[in-house]
Each structure stands twice: as C-alpha cells, then as structure tokens.
Design a protein around this motif. Sequence first.
Motif, PDB file in Angstrom:
ATOM      1  N   LEU A 390       0.852  -1.189   0.000  1.00  0.00           N
ATOM      2  CA  LEU A 390       0.000   0.000   0.000  1.00  0.00           C
ATOM      3  C   LEU A 390       0.885   1.235   0.000  1.00  0.00           C
ATOM      4  O   LEU A 390       1.820   1.338   0.801  1.00  0.00           O
ATOM      5  CB  LEU A 390      -0.893   0.022   1.249  1.00  0.00           C
ATOM      6  CG  LEU A 390      -1.563   1.365   1.604  1.00  0.00           C
ATOM      7  CD1 LEU A 390      -2.600   1.736   0.553  1.00  0.00           C
ATOM      8  CD2 LEU A 390      -2.166   1.309   3.000  1.00  0.00           C
ATOM      9  N   LEU A 391       0.600   2.173  -0.883  1.00  0.00           N
ATOM     10  CA  LEU A 391       1.239   3.486  -0.868  1.00  0.00           C
ATOM     11  C   LEU A 391       0.165   4.535  -0.642  1.00  0.00           C
ATOM     12  O   LEU A 391      -0.876   4.508  -1.309  1.00  0.00           O
ATOM     13  CB  LEU A 391       1.972   3.771  -2.180  1.00  0.00           C
ATOM     14  CG  LEU A 391       3.146   2.868  -2.557  1.00  0.00           C
ATOM     15  CD1 LEU A 391       3.774   3.348  -3.862  1.00  0.00           C
ATOM     16  CD2 LEU A 391       4.193   2.828  -1.463  1.00  0.00           C
ATOM     17  N   THR A 392       0.406   5.444   0.288  1.00  0.00           N
ATOM     18  CA  THR A 392      -0.548   6.503   0.572  1.00  0.00           C
ATOM     19  C   THR A 392       0.184   7.676   1.207  1.00  0.00           C
ATOM     20  O   THR A 392       1.186   7.464   1.903  1.00  0.00           O
ATOM     21  CB  THR A 392      -1.673   5.992   1.495  1.00  0.00           C
ATOM     22  OG1 THR A 392      -2.700   6.978   1.612  1.00  0.00           O
ATOM     23  CG2 THR A 392      -1.154   5.630   2.868  1.00  0.00           C
ATOM     24  N   PRO A 393      -0.242   8.906   0.963  1.00  0.00           N
ATOM     25  CA  PRO A 393       0.437  10.046   1.582  1.00  0.00           C
ATOM     26  C   PRO A 393       0.509   9.901   3.097  1.00  0.00           C
ATOM     27  O   PRO A 393      -0.432   9.424   3.736  1.00  0.00           O
ATOM     28  CB  PRO A 393      -0.435  11.236   1.170  1.00  0.00           C
ATOM     29  CG  PRO A 393      -1.065  10.802  -0.118  1.00  0.00           C
ATOM     30  CD  PRO A 393      -1.324   9.338   0.048  1.00  0.00           C
ATOM     31  N   CYS A 394       1.621  10.338   3.661  1.00  0.00           N
ATOM     32  CA  CYS A 394       1.819  10.204   5.099  1.00  0.00           C
ATOM     33  C   CYS A 394       1.080  11.297   5.870  1.00  0.00           C
ATOM     34  O   CYS A 394       0.345  11.004   6.811  1.00  0.00           O
ATOM     35  CB  CYS A 394       3.316  10.249   5.416  1.00  0.00           C
ATOM     36  SG  CYS A 394       3.699   9.924   7.153  1.00  0.00           S
ATOM     37  N   VAL A 395       1.310  12.532   5.509  1.00  0.00           N
ATOM     38  CA  VAL A 395       0.689  13.665   6.200  1.00  0.00           C
ATOM     39  C   VAL A 395      -0.079  14.483   5.166  1.00  0.00           C
ATOM     40  O   VAL A 395       0.467  14.818   4.108  1.00  0.00           O
ATOM     41  CB  VAL A 395       1.753  14.544   6.900  1.00  0.00           C
ATOM     42  CG1 VAL A 395       1.078  15.644   7.714  1.00  0.00           C
ATOM     43  CG2 VAL A 395       2.633  13.688   7.813  1.00  0.00           C
ATOM     44  N   PRO A 396      -1.334  14.831   5.443  1.00  0.00           N
ATOM     45  CA  PRO A 396      -2.160  15.481   4.420  1.00  0.00           C
ATOM     46  C   PRO A 396      -1.942  16.975   4.265  1.00  0.00           C
ATOM     47  O   PRO A 396      -2.571  17.598   3.415  1.00  0.00           O
ATOM     48  CB  PRO A 396      -3.582  15.197   4.910  1.00  0.00           C
ATOM     49  CG  PRO A 396      -3.453  15.128   6.400  1.00  0.00           C
ATOM     50  CD  PRO A 396      -2.101  14.502   6.651  1.00  0.00           C
ATOM     51  N   VAL A 397      -1.061  17.542   5.085  1.00  0.00           N
ATOM     52  CA  VAL A 397      -0.773  18.976   5.012  1.00  0.00           C
ATOM     53  C   VAL A 397       0.740  19.176   5.044  1.00  0.00           C
ATOM     54  O   VAL A 397       1.476  18.328   5.552  1.00  0.00           O
ATOM     55  CB  VAL A 397      -1.406  19.749   6.193  1.00  0.00           C
ATOM     56  CG1 VAL A 397      -2.920  19.709   6.109  1.00  0.00           C
ATOM     57  CG2 VAL A 397      -0.914  19.204   7.528  1.00  0.00           C
ATOM     58  N   PRO A 398       1.227  20.301   4.513  1.00  0.00           N
ATOM     59  CA  PRO A 398       2.661  20.598   4.629  1.00  0.00           C
ATOM     60  C   PRO A 398       2.983  21.054   6.044  1.00  0.00           C
ATOM     61  O   PRO A 398       2.081  21.351   6.840  1.00  0.00           O
ATOM     62  CB  PRO A 398       2.865  21.731   3.617  1.00  0.00           C
ATOM     63  CG  PRO A 398       1.533  22.397   3.517  1.00  0.00           C
ATOM     64  CD  PRO A 398       0.509  21.319   3.714  1.00  0.00           C
ATOM     65  N   PRO A 399       4.264  21.119   6.409  1.00  0.00           N
ATOM     66  CA  PRO A 399       4.642  21.624   7.732  1.00  0.00           C
ATOM     67  C   PRO A 399       4.027  23.002   7.985  1.00  0.00           C
ATOM     68  O   PRO A 399       4.028  23.867   7.113  1.00  0.00           O
ATOM     69  CB  PRO A 399       6.169  21.691   7.659  1.00  0.00           C
ATOM     70  CG  PRO A 399       6.537  20.644   6.660  1.00  0.00           C
ATOM     71  CD  PRO A 399       5.447  20.683   5.636  1.00  0.00           C
ATOM     72  N   GLN A 452       3.718   7.079   2.688  1.00  0.00           N
ATOM     73  CA  GLN A 452       3.689   5.885   3.524  1.00  0.00           C
ATOM     74  C   GLN A 452       3.764   4.631   2.658  1.00  0.00           C
ATOM     75  O   GLN A 452       3.079   4.528   1.641  1.00  0.00           O
ATOM     76  CB  GLN A 452       2.408   5.833   4.362  1.00  0.00           C
ATOM     77  CG  GLN A 452       2.412   6.766   5.550  1.00  0.00           C
ATOM     78  CD  GLN A 452       1.260   6.487   6.497  1.00  0.00           C
ATOM     79  OE1 GLN A 452       1.449   5.902   7.560  1.00  0.00           O
ATOM     80  NE2 GLN A 452       0.072   6.917   6.114  1.00  0.00           N
ATOM     81  N   VAL A 453       4.601   3.689   3.103  1.00  0.00           N
ATOM     82  CA  VAL A 453       4.720   2.381   2.463  1.00  0.00           C
ATOM     83  C   VAL A 453       4.304   1.349   3.499  1.00  0.00           C
ATOM     84  O   VAL A 453       4.896   1.276   4.581  1.00  0.00           O
ATOM     85  CB  VAL A 453       6.166   2.094   2.013  1.00  0.00           C
ATOM     86  CG1 VAL A 453       6.236   0.755   1.297  1.00  0.00           C
ATOM     87  CG2 VAL A 453       6.704   3.214   1.146  1.00  0.00           C
ATOM     88  N   ALA A 454       3.275   0.570   3.216  1.00  0.00           N
ATOM     89  CA  ALA A 454       2.794  -0.443   4.158  1.00  0.00           C
ATOM     90  C   ALA A 454       2.716  -1.795   3.466  1.00  0.00           C
ATOM     91  O   ALA A 454       2.478  -1.888   2.255  1.00  0.00           O
ATOM     92  CB  ALA A 454       1.431  -0.053   4.716  1.00  0.00           C
ATOM     93  N   ALA A 455       2.902  -2.845   4.246  1.00  0.00           N
ATOM     94  CA  ALA A 455       2.842  -4.215   3.742  1.00  0.00           C
ATOM     95  C   ALA A 455       2.205  -5.082   4.824  1.00  0.00           C
ATOM     96  O   ALA A 455       2.013  -4.634   5.960  1.00  0.00           O
ATOM     97  CB  ALA A 455       4.248  -4.724   3.391  1.00  0.00           C
ATOM     98  N   PRO A 456       1.865  -6.335   4.513  1.00  0.00           N
ATOM     99  CA  PRO A 456       1.296  -7.210   5.541  1.00  0.00           C
ATOM    100  C   PRO A 456       2.222  -7.383   6.742  1.00  0.00           C
ATOM    101  O   PRO A 456       3.419  -7.102   6.663  1.00  0.00           O
ATOM    102  CB  PRO A 456       1.095  -8.534   4.795  1.00  0.00           C
ATOM    103  CG  PRO A 456       0.948  -8.140   3.369  1.00  0.00           C
ATOM    104  CD  PRO A 456       1.874  -6.968   3.188  1.00  0.00           C
ATOM    105  N   ARG A 457       1.678  -7.845   7.851  1.00  0.00           N
ATOM    106  CA  ARG A 457       2.435  -8.036   9.076  1.00  0.00           C
ATOM    107  C   ARG A 457       3.743  -8.784   8.813  1.00  0.00           C
ATOM    108  O   ARG A 457       3.785  -9.735   8.043  1.00  0.00           O
ATOM    109  CB  ARG A 457       1.610  -8.815  10.100  1.00  0.00           C
ATOM    110  CG  ARG A 457       0.547  -7.968  10.786  1.00  0.00           C
ATOM    111  CD  ARG A 457      -0.377  -8.808  11.635  1.00  0.00           C
ATOM    112  NE  ARG A 457       0.343  -9.567  12.656  1.00  0.00           N
ATOM    113  CZ  ARG A 457       0.759  -9.062  13.827  1.00  0.00           C
ATOM    114  NH1 ARG A 457       0.528  -7.794  14.108  1.00  0.00           N
ATOM    115  NH2 ARG A 457       1.379  -9.832  14.700  1.00  0.00           N
ATOM    116  N   LEU A 458       4.804  -8.322   9.464  1.00  0.00           N
ATOM    117  CA  LEU A 458       6.158  -8.873   9.340  1.00  0.00           C
ATOM    118  C   LEU A 458       6.743  -8.664   7.935  1.00  0.00           C
ATOM    119  O   LEU A 458       7.721  -9.315   7.573  1.00  0.00           O
ATOM    120  CB  LEU A 458       6.201 -10.357   9.730  1.00  0.00           C
ATOM    121  CG  LEU A 458       5.823 -10.640  11.187  1.00  0.00           C
ATOM    122  CD1 LEU A 458       5.791 -12.148  11.454  1.00  0.00           C
ATOM    123  CD2 LEU A 458       6.815  -9.973  12.131  1.00  0.00           C
ATOM    124  N   GLY A 459       6.171  -7.735   7.195  1.00  0.00           N
ATOM    125  CA  GLY A 459       6.687  -7.432   5.855  1.00  0.00           C
ATOM    126  C   GLY A 459       7.679  -6.284   5.859  1.00  0.00           C
ATOM    127  O   GLY A 459       7.728  -5.506   4.886  1.00  0.00           O
TER     128      GLY A 459
END
Length: 485
Positions: A390-399, A452-459
């Motif tokens: 899964l790829l998705t933006p981490c924070v929806p606003v700039p600093p 954000q980069v997410a994968a299944p558990r222990l990935g």
Amino acid sequence: MTSSVSSVSSAAVSSAEDLARLDAVSLAAAIRTKAVSPREVVEAVIDRIERRDGPINSVCTIAREQARQAALAAEAAVMHGEPLGPLHGVPVGIKDVTQTAGIRTTFGSKLYETNIPAADAEVVRRLKAAGAIVVAKTNTPEFAAGANTFNEVFGVTRNPWDVRLSAGGSTGGGAAALAAGLFPLAEGTDFGGSLRVPASFCGVVGLRPTPGLTPLRPSALPWDSLRVSGPMARTAQDVALAMEAIAGPCAGSPISLPVTMDGLLDKVRAFSAKGLRVGYVDDVSGVGIDSGIAALCRRAARVLEEAGAVVEETVLDLADGREAFPVLRGAAVLLTHRSRMDQIDRMGKNLAGNIAYGKSLSLAQVVEAEAARARLWERTCAFFSRYDVLLTPCVPVPPFPVEQNHPTHIAGQPMKSYIDWIAPTYVLTLVGVPTASVPAGLDVNGLPVGLQVAAPRLGEATVLGVARVMQELVPTKTIAPGFAA
C-alpha cells in the motif's frame, strides 16, 4: 586506527563535518576497517550538535561523558580484534521518553525534569549490545502526547528545512536532528504516527514496525499493541541496519513475537520491485488531503513502474478509524497515567486534555472502537490479498508554523480534534501492519513530503525494500540545505 579523519578516503570523508553527517552503514564499515576511530566519530558528532543544533533545538541532553567513555571502549575493541556488532561505534539519539541509564530522561515533563534512570530501556540495551553509542536524548512533546514537538522543559523543536515550521512529532527531535546531519540514527516510538509524521516533515525515513517485533519495555501497558518502538534514519538501509539490532523476542513482553530481523539489510539491498503489485490510495482515512501533496505522492508512486512494479490507483476505506482511534488512545493514556492523576495540574494542556478525555469515555465507546478496529482489519486483509504494498500520503498537510499546536483545516475542512490531521497515520496504527514514511520529493515551497509504504504483518523487508527503491528513483536531499555544509 587513524589519528585524524583527514586520512580517510576523500570519496567518503574529507572533514569532521563529513564524518558527523555520514550514514550509519558507511560509518559502521569505516570503523570496522579502521578508517576512522569511534573516538573521532563521537567527538565530531558532539561538536556538530553543539555548533548546529541551536536554531532547531532537537537535542535536549548531550551525553558527553557517557558517549566518550563508550567510544574509548569501542576503539579498544577494534584495536584488539574483538567481535564487533553491526552498529559498532555508530552514534544514536534516543527519544526523551525512552529510559537511558545514567542519562537524564524527562519524558518532556516538569514532573521528571531531573530524572536519571538507573537502567536502560530494552531497546537501548539492544542498541548498545550491537555497538551503538548513545550521544544524545532528543526532544519530544510531554509523554509523546502530540504531533508538534514542544514541552515546558526544553521548548519547541523546529524544522531544519525551515526553522519557522514544525518538525512534527512526537519523535520530532530525532527527525530534526537527522535532517540537520547531527548523527545517523535515531530511536523513537510510534502510537498515532510519532515516527512517520516527523519523518515526513523532515525528509527522512521512519519505520513503525509490526507490533511485538521490537521491545517496548518498560511499559505501563505491556499488552498494548498500539504503541511501538522503532528506528529513524536518513536512508532505508540505515533503518534496516538498526532493525537488525533491535528486533527479536523479548521475555519481558507478553506480545513479543518469536521473530528476528537477521539479514534484513541484505534483503533490503537485494529487493526488486519487478512484478510488485502496488495499490496507491490518495486518502486512506477520509480526512482530506492538500492537492499538491496528493499530486506529488501519486507521481512518486507511479515512478515505481520504472522498476517493474504494477501500480494501480485504488481505494482502501479506513475512515472508521477516525472515531475509533481517539477512543482507544484516550483509554490507553488514562491507564498509563493513572498513578499521576493527583499531578494533572502540573501537566501540559495536551496531556491533561488526553487524560480528561480518557476519563470521560464509556464502556460502550470502547466496545464500539474495538468493533471498528476489527472491521478495519478485515478490509486491510482484503486489500493485501490483491496487492503486495500500500502506498498513501503520510501527512495530508505541509509543515505548519511551529507556534501552532496543530492544523485547524485540511483542504478547507475543519478538524474535529488536535489529532484529526494525522488520521492517515493512525488508521494504519489500528491495523498493526509495518509502515514507513519515505521522502516522495519536495513540494512547491521546497519542503519534504513523505509517502507511507505499508505491507502485511512482518513485511518489514518489503516496506524498506520499496523505500530503498523509492529513494533511488526519487532522490531527495537527506540533509536540509541549510545544514548540508
């Protein structure tokens, strides 16, 4: 062992400044081959902190005496041919909510302003066992309660990319120090996004590991799976090296997994994105997103196609987590601080408010939050049956300006609470999958944006492998321009 850093190959290090800014993998190799000494490294890092940290205030305590003693011992081990750990001689900053033996640990709270623990937290013990040298404690909101780093003990931490802006939180001190090139590794914790949000704001890599993979001991809530410890660094490979050191079974943790991360760095180096099924989601939490950030993250995700990945834009609806997470967080905060209830008037606004919210919760609210979490888990399992990543933006606003506690609006929509803006990170906390923030490039104002980069558990190998490929395909400065020299 060399007597000065000038004898190191100019391709790697040409000055003490270069030595302080070197990445962990290269630094460990240079120490192991006697190209540089641990004492040279520690002195260069301490000097750089003293000279360069002032404008950002990322370090709250410099462990000069302990670091110098550890460097002497590390140098002797190299000279005597003793077995060396994977992080031998590598400096690390420890978040000021993580206990360090003999080094002040305040939790960012006036209640513990002079507290000096007698023992290390388990994650610190493991870092030291791998050869790392604790050089500093890094700033944090009080008891890590907040995604903008400030407290009444040490003040505010600023973003090295623009000191008028927030470094994020709650591991904001660690992220800012890395982006300023003060040391190569930082330890932190992540509940709602405390490793990922500051990594995004500061342009570094922060990993929230699978719960139970890294030790969180001591802990007031040993059965809790929402809060984890994890590493942060400027590169995915450095994060992998740190994970090798800190992951593994812990007899003192009831949720500890019988798994190690041995060989993780080699797996991350060898990782190929060819044939990888990638699902890109613009807004996983339904909180909204700045259009510029969405466009940048979408473009970065598509770059993976150059490495042979199959990238599809899709939907994963975890919006139920926006109601569930604050409830579960409130209950956890109340449990954590139940022994300090008579001191609530000495706590900061954010922490006191969290405790008060926890006290107001009903059993029905907690039950519904757990039911929502179960629904999110089933949706996540279904997503990972179709995609590897899964790829998705981490924070929806700039600093945002550092004086603000939190953003009040996203894309014109008001936020319900001071943590609503970090919903893209905390909904992934709820489902317990490994997730990292990796730089996706710079926005129109030249500020870092995290993906954000997410994968299944222990990935973790997949998460960090994708992060490594992303850093190669979308190269972004790893040290903020104002601190690059």
